[in-house]
Enzyme design. Structure first.
Site, mmCIF file in Angstrom:
data_model
loop_
_atom_site.group_PDB
_atom_site.id
_atom_site.type_symbol
_atom_site.label_atom_id
_atom_site.label_comp_id
_atom_site.label_asym_id
_atom_site.label_seq_id
_atom_site.Cartn_x
_atom_site.Cartn_y
_atom_site.Cartn_z
ATOM 1 N N LYS A 93 28.701 -24.837 -54.517
ATOM 2 C CA LYS A 93 28.473 -26.065 -55.299
ATOM 3 C C LYS A 93 29.746 -26.513 -56.022
ATOM 4 O O LYS A 93 29.836 -27.621 -56.525
ATOM 5 C CB LYS A 93 27.332 -25.852 -56.290
ATOM 6 C CG LYS A 93 25.986 -25.587 -55.607
ATOM 7 C CD LYS A 93 24.904 -25.292 -56.633
ATOM 8 C CE LYS A 93 23.571 -24.873 -56.012
ATOM 9 N NZ LYS A 93 22.793 -25.998 -55.488
ATOM 10 N N THR A 130 18.606 -32.235 -55.112
ATOM 11 C CA THR A 130 17.591 -33.147 -55.639
ATOM 12 C C THR A 130 18.040 -33.689 -57.001
ATOM 13 O O THR A 130 17.624 -34.781 -57.393
ATOM 14 C CB THR A 130 16.219 -32.443 -55.784
ATOM 15 O OG1 THR A 130 16.433 -31.161 -56.381
ATOM 16 C CG2 THR A 130 15.554 -32.270 -54.427
ATOM 17 N N HIS A 141 15.339 -24.172 -46.318
ATOM 18 C CA HIS A 141 16.111 -24.774 -47.411
ATOM 19 C C HIS A 141 17.571 -24.351 -47.418
ATOM 20 O O HIS A 141 18.280 -24.662 -48.375
ATOM 21 C CB HIS A 141 15.514 -24.396 -48.768
ATOM 22 C CG HIS A 141 14.140 -24.925 -49.012
ATOM 23 N ND1 HIS A 141 13.899 -26.113 -49.661
ATOM 24 C CD2 HIS A 141 12.933 -24.431 -48.689
ATOM 25 C CE1 HIS A 141 12.589 -26.308 -49.736
ATOM 26 N NE2 HIS A 141 11.977 -25.301 -49.150
ATOM 27 N N LYS A 170 17.851 -37.539 -58.913
ATOM 28 C CA LYS A 170 17.406 -37.794 -60.296
ATOM 29 C C LYS A 170 18.478 -38.564 -61.065
ATOM 30 O O LYS A 170 18.170 -39.506 -61.806
ATOM 31 C CB LYS A 170 17.115 -36.460 -61.009
ATOM 32 C CG LYS A 170 15.945 -35.701 -60.397
ATOM 33 C CD LYS A 170 15.889 -34.233 -60.838
ATOM 34 C CE LYS A 170 14.945 -33.462 -59.923
ATOM 35 N NZ LYS A 170 15.056 -31.993 -60.065
ATOM 36 N N LYS A 190 23.337 -27.849 -62.150
ATOM 37 C CA LYS A 190 22.767 -27.166 -60.989
ATOM 38 C C LYS A 190 23.083 -25.691 -61.147
ATOM 39 O O LYS A 190 23.889 -25.313 -62.014
ATOM 40 C CB LYS A 190 23.371 -27.696 -59.696
ATOM 41 C CG LYS A 190 24.915 -27.752 -59.715
ATOM 42 C CD LYS A 190 25.496 -28.424 -58.470
ATOM 43 C CE LYS A 190 25.456 -29.944 -58.545
ATOM 44 N NZ LYS A 190 24.487 -30.535 -57.625
ATOM 45 N N ARG A 191 22.448 -24.830 -60.335
ATOM 46 C CA ARG A 191 22.806 -23.421 -60.381
ATOM 47 C C ARG A 191 24.301 -23.250 -60.120
ATOM 48 O O ARG A 191 24.921 -24.051 -59.418
ATOM 49 C CB ARG A 191 21.985 -22.633 -59.350
ATOM 50 C CG ARG A 191 20.555 -22.371 -59.792
ATOM 51 C CD ARG A 191 20.483 -21.594 -61.091
ATOM 52 N NE ARG A 191 20.839 -20.208 -60.881
ATOM 53 C CZ ARG A 191 19.976 -19.224 -60.685
ATOM 54 N NH1 ARG A 191 18.669 -19.460 -60.697
ATOM 55 N NH2 ARG A 191 20.383 -17.973 -60.491
#
Ligand code: 26Q
Length: 823
Positions: free
Chosen positions: A561, A663, A363, A667, A555-556
């Site tokens: 990110k 992911t 991952h 969504k 998200k985290r």
């Protein structure tokens, strides 16, 4: 089974109503006039459990009778969220329950809110496992999922003056109606100690004399498939102390005292490590990994032996084990140990079984997330396993590697499971590749990078081993349950069975230019935004308008990110508005949800910066409400379910090459948000499906990031060349947003300049701002925006986790579906 589009029958409503009341009286010990909302929740769950358990019994009996091949999914994390709403939907009882409770003067929505989230995971990897559980059951595949029964899941987050505060999560404090303890399946797990070699029939036999033995107690959570499908089991292990005490070992000096030992045993399943993407290398974490791997394998072997005794010839035919990242990789030497030392198989027989049984999902490519364990630590905790790893490594290097690259010591050093440095380490990724028959990445581009950058020589050695399975999400939770308004519209326009056949949403494309349908679609979005606006008001006190563009990043919190890239854009817009209050922009609400690992300083500083900049902007009346910034506290699955249906714009802005898949991107797009994103992870495949016209793609590509790194990246070049960027960065360390504490946001600027900007925030800034400008322009054209939103929903069929599971089944697990017996 009744579908939601049919109105529920009177008889089933009355039956459920009766059952709820019975449980209220006989298991909750209370009555209608007095019952608390929590008691209503438990009574409803207990009533629903009658159907759940019936399905569980049928399914388990069928699988056991037919002796089916099954996959065993091993994961340190399962981010389940709430189960009542999900179980009601999957059983076709949601509308029934709504009516039944209404007849009892209760509101189902309020009752659902009573349930604490089951947050036994950090983020994407844990939620993926939960979506896969749903799909495995729905597709009727025999599967058992194994994990840890953490007493405390991911911490609860709040903000104090803008700073993140963590408190322990206590999801089971008042009991969990879904789990069943199975004392008959307890396992004993060994730890520490030493290895004795005895000669047995001329063969050296190894005996592990443990220094400690702990009990693994299984708790089973039934997983209900959609529409009358199987009910599978999620088995979570809890650690308990045993009365085992080995004086031989402890006389030599290790003994502390019995109380401390008990506390230590029970600490194993006490708490989920809250770091994702960083390996802390802590002893307790290794013990957690071994504890649940060994318990799960013992359970798998016990089930196999119940049917086949000591005949090991069919083990690999009936058992597949999937490793969710390297966290359960110690399963490989553990299965070797059991087969060799306890079952008496030869090395070659045991190794052949291992390689056929295991497969591994990677991952991440981030170097700091690749697990390594110090040899010293490993030798102390798992002495026999280290011996086995050495033997696996020796045979691998001297046979496989030597045959392909004769005499090449450099390649041996690179491929070795043991990293030779001053401090020798066990590389869990290498162990997983060597011990598995298939290794997959989680999106096309990620899997290519696994082949070319992470494991190039393994790929050369075994060209068929590395493969891709693009991630997916369950449409039951992430559309049907969380967005009932849009689901009802799709029921009307498509067919009520779309939750089983998400490709059917393609039909919505036919209506993408239909003005009435656009209106209906965007009316629903607006309703969802009004609901979220109320939630925002309740959680933060900030008022936001549903007419504004809802720009969502959930998200985290992690540098890769790039929540801080989003923040720099917000600061640039605010600066323009300050310079010209009539600056023409579509009003926007910037909405964040993110937890930072408690020890990740810069991530916490970014949260603080978002909150402080947000406070300043939200209070500034001169900008006429054109920008609002909110960070919702305690982002989690149940909050995501409220945010996603209300999003207009989905922020997927990681540095290219860093986000394995993502992911949340799937969504949000499925719920009609347009993506603003880099060509990273599954964003690439989402853009392929939806078409680049329906998204805002920006930034460096994977190859451009690589080139920039090779040619020497200097963030100061961008700082000096872009006056707006410079001004925005300077306002981070001149005390503008935190006058009482002028340097409070300086760490962010520092990481981007002196720190070298590892994630290329400055390089991508201008391209991001331009893409945001395009989003602004498009939002003014209501028809164009609606068209793209509809096309996003219509084209996300590929990202159904049913498709992901079918890929695993076809290419890796080779399972046959077995429907549970007729209902
Ligand atoms: C490792 C060692 C010690 C402590 C913790 C960890 C640890 C824990 C969790 C390391 C990584 C994780 C979680 C990783 C994760 O969630 N990865 C995400 O997986 C998603 C599903 O495949 C992808 O969509 C995301 O891109 C990826 O970041």
């Amino acid at each position: 089974m009744s579908k939601s589009s049919k109105s529920p029958g009177k008889a089933s409503i009355e039956a459920l109503q009766t059952s709820i009341i019975r449980h209220l009286h006989t298991s909750q010990g209370t009555y209608e006039e007095k019952a608390s909302p929590e008691a209503w929740w438990k009574a409803t769950a207990a009533a629903v459990n009658e159907s759940v358990m019936a399905g569980l019994t049928d399914t388990q009996r069928t699988h056991s009778k037919l002796d089916t091949r099954a996959v065993n999914y091993l994961s340190m994390e399962f981010l389940m969220g709430r189960l009542l709403s999900n179980n009601l939907h999957n059983l076709g009882l949601f509308d029934v329950a709504e009516k039944a409770l209404d007849n009892l003067g209760q509101n189902l929505a309020d009752i659902l809110e009573q349930e604490p989230d089951m947050a036994l995971g950090n983020g994407g990897l844990g939620r993926l496992a939960a979506c896969f559980l749903d799909s495995l059951a729905t597709l009727n595949y025999p599967a058992v999922c194994y994990g840890i029964h953490y007493e405390h899941g991911l911490f609860e987050q709040s903000f104090s003056k803008g700073r993140q505060i963590e408190r322990p999560d206590d999801w089971r404090e008042y009991g969990n109606p879904w789990e069943v303890c199975r004392p008959e399946s307890v396992q004993q797990i060994k730890l520490y100690g030493y290895v004795e070699t005895v000669s047995q029939g001329g063969r050296a036999h190894k005996i592990w004399r443990p220094g400690q033995v702990v009990k693994a107690v299984p708790w089973d959570i039934p997983i209900v498939g959609y529409d009358g499908a199987n009910v599978n089991i999620l088995r979570l292990w809890e650690s308990r102390a045993t009365d085992f005490f080995d004086w031989d070992v402890f006389n030599s000096g290790g003994y502390v005292d019995a109380q401390a030992e008990q506390a230590q045993a029970e600490a194993i399943s006490k708490v989920l490590y809250p770091n994702d993407e960083t390996d802390a290398g802590k002893e307790l974490r290794l013990i957690q990994q071994y504890f649940f791997s060994a318990a799960s394998l013992a359970d798998i072997i016990r089930r196999y032996q119940r049917a086949h005794g000591d005949d090991w010839s069919r083990f690999s035919e009936l058992v597949a084990v999937q490793l969710n990242d390297t966290h359960p990789a110690v399963s490989i030497p553990e299965l070797m140990r059991v087969l060799l030392d306890e079952k008496g198989l030869s090395w070659d027989e045991s190794w052949a079984i291992c390689q056929q049984v295991f497969s591994y999902t990677n991952h991440t490519l981030l170097p700091e997330a690749l697990e390594k364990w110090s040899l010293h630590l490993f030798a102390r905790v798992l002495p026999r396993h280290l011996e086995i790893i050495f033997e696996i490594n020796h045979r691998f290097l001297s046979r496989d590697v030597e045959a392909k690259w004769p005499g090449d010591d450099a390649v041996k050093a690179r491929l070795s499971i043991i990293e030779e440095s001053d401090h020798r380490m066990v590389r869990m990724g290498h162990l997983s590749v060597v011990g598995s028959h298939k290794v997959n990445g989680v999106a096309q581009v990620h899997s290519e990078l696994v082949k070319t950058d992470l494991f190039p020589e393994f790929h050369a050695l075994w060209p068929d081993k590395l493969t891709n399975v693009t991630n997916g999400i369950t449409p039951r939770r992430w559309l049907k349950a969380c967005n009932p308004r849009l689901s009802a519209l799709i029921d009307q326009k498509v067919d009520a069975d779309w939750p089983l056949h998400l490709d059917k949403l393609q039909k919505l494309k036919d209506f993408a230019d239909d003005a009435d349908f656009q209106q209906a679609f965007m009316d629903i979005k607006r309703q969802n935004k009004l609901d979220l606006a109320a939630e925002i008001k309740a959680l933060t006190g900030v008022e936001v308008s549903a007419d504004a563009l809802f720009d969502v990043q959930i998200k985290r919190l992690h540098e890769y990110k790039r929540q801080h890239l989003n923040l720099l854009h917000i600061m640039a817009l605010y600066r323009r508005l300050q310079q010209d209050p009539n600056y023409d922009m579509v009003p926007r609400v910037f909405i964040f949800g993110a937890k930072a690992a408690p020890g990740y300083r810069l991530a916490k500083d970014i949260i603080y910066a978002i909150n402080r900049v947000g406070d300043r902007i939200n209070q500034d009346e001169r900008i006429q409400g054109k920008i609002k910034v909110v960070m919702l506290p305690n982002y989690r699955v149940s909050l995501a379910e409220k945010m996603i249906p209300a999003a207009d714009l989905s922020e997927q802005i990681s540095t290219a090459g860093k986000e394995a898949s993502g992911t949340g991107n799937m969504k949000l797009a499925l719920n009609g948000a347009l993506t603003i994103g880099t060509l990273d992870g599954a964003n690439i495949e989402i853009a392929e499906e939806a078409g680049e016209d329906n998204e805002f793609i920006f930034g460096l590509t994977v190859d451009e990031v690589k080139a920039l790194n090779q040619n020497g990246y200097n963030p100061y070049d961008y700082y000096h060349a872009d006056a707006e960027l410079k001004a925005v960065l300077d306002s981070l360390d001149n005390g503008y947003f935190t006058p009482e504490e002028p340097g409070a946001l300086a760490s962010i600027k520092r990481s981007l300049l002196e720190g070298g900007d590892a994630y290329k925030v400055l390089a991508d800034f201008r391209s991001y701002v331009d893409a945001q400008q395009l989003a602004d322009a498009k939002y003014r054209d209501k028809a164009a925006w609606a068209r793209s939103a509809i096309i996003n929903t219509a084209t996300m069929g590929k990202f159904n986790s049913d498709r992901s599971i079918q890929d695993y089944v076809d290419r890796i697990w080779k399972l046959t579906p077995y429907p549970r017996k007729a209902k």
